[in-house]
Design a protein around this motif. Structure first.
Motif, PDB file in Angstrom:
ATOM      1  N   ILE A 141       0.837  -1.203   0.000  1.00 39.02           N
ATOM      2  CA  ILE A 141       0.000   0.000   0.000  1.00 39.02           C
ATOM      3  C   ILE A 141       0.869   1.249   0.000  1.00 39.02           C
ATOM      4  O   ILE A 141       0.656   2.183  -0.790  1.00 39.02           O
ATOM      5  N   ILE A 142       1.853   1.279   0.873  1.00 43.54           N
ATOM      6  CA  ILE A 142       2.719   2.450   0.977  1.00 43.54           C
ATOM      7  C   ILE A 142       3.518   2.646  -0.306  1.00 43.54           C
ATOM      8  O   ILE A 142       3.619   3.766  -0.841  1.00 43.54           O
ATOM      9  N   GLU A 143       4.063   1.574  -0.857  1.00 33.87           N
ATOM     10  CA  GLU A 143       4.869   1.708  -2.071  1.00 33.87           C
ATOM     11  C   GLU A 143       4.020   2.090  -3.276  1.00 33.87           C
ATOM     12  O   GLU A 143       4.495   2.779  -4.187  1.00 33.87           O
ATOM     13  N   ALA A 144       2.757   1.680  -3.290  1.00 32.37           N
ATOM     14  CA  ALA A 144       1.852   2.071  -4.373  1.00 32.37           C
ATOM     15  C   ALA A 144       1.619   3.584  -4.377  1.00 32.37           C
ATOM     16  O   ALA A 144       1.371   4.177  -5.434  1.00 32.37           O
ATOM     17  N   ILE A 145       1.702   4.191  -3.210  1.00 34.94           N
ATOM     18  CA  ILE A 145       1.571   5.644  -3.114  1.00 34.94           C
ATOM     19  C   ILE A 145       2.896   6.332  -3.417  1.00 34.94           C
ATOM     20  O   ILE A 145       2.955   7.305  -4.169  1.00 34.94           O
ATOM     21  N   LEU A 146       3.974   5.800  -2.865  1.00 34.37           N
ATOM     22  CA  LEU A 146       5.281   6.417  -3.054  1.00 34.37           C
ATOM     23  C   LEU A 146       5.709   6.445  -4.520  1.00 34.37           C
ATOM     24  O   LEU A 146       6.411   7.359  -4.954  1.00 34.37           O
ATOM     25  N   ILE A 147       5.297   5.443  -5.312  1.00 32.53           N
ATOM     26  CA  ILE A 147       5.745   5.332  -6.698  1.00 32.53           C
ATOM     27  C   ILE A 147       5.102   6.367  -7.604  1.00 32.53           C
ATOM     28  O   ILE A 147       5.574   6.601  -8.722  1.00 32.53           O
ATOM     29  N   GLN A 148       4.062   7.040  -7.119  1.00 39.57           N
ATOM     30  CA  GLN A 148       3.369   8.032  -7.950  1.00 39.57           C
ATOM     31  C   GLN A 148       4.314   9.167  -8.342  1.00 39.57           C
ATOM     32  O   GLN A 148       4.959   9.776  -7.492  1.00 39.57           O
ATOM     33  N   ASN A 149       4.392   9.429  -9.640  1.00 39.30           N
ATOM     34  CA  ASN A 149       5.152  10.574 -10.176  1.00 39.30           C
ATOM     35  C   ASN A 149       6.614  10.592  -9.762  1.00 39.30           C
ATOM     36  O   ASN A 149       7.197  11.659  -9.546  1.00 39.30           O
TER      37      ASN A 149
ATOM     38  N   GLY B 272      -5.899   7.851  -7.023  1.00 40.82           N
ATOM     39  CA  GLY B 272      -6.358   7.966  -8.395  1.00 40.82           C
ATOM     40  C   GLY B 272      -6.646   6.596  -8.981  1.00 40.82           C
ATOM     41  O   GLY B 272      -6.554   5.570  -8.303  1.00 40.82           O
ATOM     42  N   GLN B 273      -6.955   6.586 -10.273  1.00 45.68           N
ATOM     43  CA  GLN B 273      -7.362   5.346 -10.917  1.00 45.68           C
ATOM     44  C   GLN B 273      -6.269   4.283 -10.884  1.00 45.68           C
ATOM     45  O   GLN B 273      -6.547   3.105 -10.603  1.00 45.68           O
ATOM     46  N   GLU B 274      -5.044   4.672 -11.173  1.00 46.49           N
ATOM     47  CA  GLU B 274      -3.966   3.680 -11.210  1.00 46.49           C
ATOM     48  C   GLU B 274      -3.717   3.092  -9.826  1.00 46.49           C
ATOM     49  O   GLU B 274      -3.590   1.864  -9.678  1.00 46.49           O
ATOM     50  N   THR B 275      -3.655   3.944  -8.816  1.00 49.12           N
ATOM     51  CA  THR B 275      -3.430   3.454  -7.455  1.00 49.12           C
ATOM     52  C   THR B 275      -4.567   2.550  -7.004  1.00 49.12           C
ATOM     53  O   THR B 275      -4.345   1.501  -6.389  1.00 49.12           O
ATOM     54  N   ALA B 276      -5.798   2.932  -7.333  1.00 51.99           N
ATOM     55  CA  ALA B 276      -6.955   2.099  -6.969  1.00 51.99           C
ATOM     56  C   ALA B 276      -6.836   0.717  -7.602  1.00 51.99           C
ATOM     57  O   ALA B 276      -7.082  -0.309  -6.943  1.00 51.99           O
ATOM     58  N   ASP B 277      -6.444   0.671  -8.864  1.00 51.74           N
ATOM     59  CA  ASP B 277      -6.320  -0.618  -9.544  1.00 51.74           C
ATOM     60  C   ASP B 277      -5.169  -1.452  -8.980  1.00 51.74           C
ATOM     61  O   ASP B 277      -5.273  -2.678  -8.862  1.00 51.74           O
ATOM     62  N   VAL B 278      -4.075  -0.801  -8.637  1.00 51.16           N
ATOM     63  CA  VAL B 278      -2.962  -1.516  -8.005  1.00 51.16           C
ATOM     64  C   VAL B 278      -3.420  -2.147  -6.689  1.00 51.16           C
ATOM     65  O   VAL B 278      -3.107  -3.311  -6.400  1.00 51.16           O
ATOM     66  N   LEU B 279      -4.168  -1.394  -5.911  1.00 47.39           N
ATOM     67  CA  LEU B 279      -4.664  -1.922  -4.639  1.00 47.39           C
ATOM     68  C   LEU B 279      -5.634  -3.079  -4.868  1.00 47.39           C
ATOM     69  O   LEU B 279      -5.598  -4.078  -4.142  1.00 47.39           O
TER      70      LEU B 279
ATOM     71  N   ASP C 140      -6.748  -8.867  -4.220  1.00 48.40           N
ATOM     72  CA  ASP C 140      -6.691 -10.081  -5.053  1.00 48.40           C
ATOM     73  C   ASP C 140      -7.810 -10.128  -6.093  1.00 48.40           C
ATOM     74  O   ASP C 140      -8.519 -11.128  -6.225  1.00 48.40           O
ATOM     75  N   GLN C 141      -7.951  -9.037  -6.850  1.00 48.26           N
ATOM     76  CA  GLN C 141      -8.936  -8.958  -7.918  1.00 48.26           C
ATOM     77  C   GLN C 141      -8.223  -9.037  -9.273  1.00 48.26           C
ATOM     78  O   GLN C 141      -7.132  -8.491  -9.426  1.00 48.26           O
ATOM     79  N   PRO C 142      -8.842  -9.666 -10.285  1.00 47.82           N
ATOM     80  CA  PRO C 142      -8.198  -9.760 -11.606  1.00 47.82           C
ATOM     81  C   PRO C 142      -8.361  -8.474 -12.413  1.00 47.82           C
ATOM     82  O   PRO C 142      -8.837  -8.458 -13.543  1.00 47.82           O
TER      83      PRO C 142
END
Length: 214
Positions: A31-39, A124-131, A137-139
């Motif tokens: 979760i944290i890395e999904a946010i940190l990787i933004q931009n 945002g959309q990308e972070t939501a999909d990563v989560l 565990d969604q396809p």
């Protein structure tokens, strides 16, 4: 050669081998890395992540209670510290309120889970999909820049932004599993680093000459 989406995934997996993405020890770390990787770059995000790991091992309770300016300093290597620190604390608090139980969260929100994630500050959309892919565990398909560039090279037109591909491909079709979704994202990003910077390098890749059929 014309490839279905699953053909493309299998060809990449068989040629490149598994990436085992997302490499992390806990859901909190992802979760944290999904946010940190933004931009920012992966290197900068991982540098900031390592600081959080050393400071408190991604303890969401401690992170949620931390003074924001202190968290900003910890994640400085990832840039955009003020916004990212607020996003991290918002999601940490939300995850704690749901007892850090992804299954319980899925049962509560069902098909509205993506919309619930998008309602959180800074998601945002990308972070939501990563989560959705790595926490719940969604396809789901992650329509990031590498995916859009790859699909463009494979003959899919008008992929101008995240939404332009996400509208055409959100949930991966059968026989994709959530494990496949996780691996597919990793493969696309690893492929992108090697063959899509710049996009012209695609012609030297093992996918050159292929056409994707969505």
């Amino acid at each position: 050669m014309h490839l279905t989406l699953y053909d493309l995934y299998q060809k990449m997996l068989n040629t490149m081998g598994p990436t085992h993405w997302w490499p992390a020890e806990t859901k909190e770390q992802i979760i944290i890395e999904a946010i940190l990787i933004q931009n920012t770059t992966e290197k900068n995000a991982l540098s900031a992540s390592q600081v959080l790991q050393e400071k408190n091992h991604y303890d969401f309770k401690k992170i949620a209670e931390l003074p924001q300016d202190e968290l900003e300093e910890w994640i400085r290597p990832a840039g955009f510290m003020k916004n990212k620190s607020k996003v991290i604390q918002t999601i940490a608090q939300w995850y704690l309120e749901h007892q850090k139980k992804p299954d319980k969260i899925i049962r509560r929100y069902g098909k509205n889970l993506r919309q619930e994630l998008l309602s959180l500050h800074g998601v945002g959309q990308e972070t939501a999909d990563v989560l959705l892919v790595y926490i719940f565990d969604q396809p789901q398909f992650i329509s990031d820049k590498y995916a859009r560039t790859l699909f463009t090279q494979l003959g899919i037109e008008d992929l101008t932004d995240y939404k332009s591909l996400a509208q055409r491909l959100s949930v991966l079709p059968d026989p994709f599993t959530f494990q496949d979704a996780q691996e597919f994202h990793g493969l696309i990003d690893e492929f992108g680093k090697k063959y899509l910077r710049p996009p012209q390098k695609f012609e030297s890749s093992f996918l050159a000459g292929d056409q994707l059929v969505l």
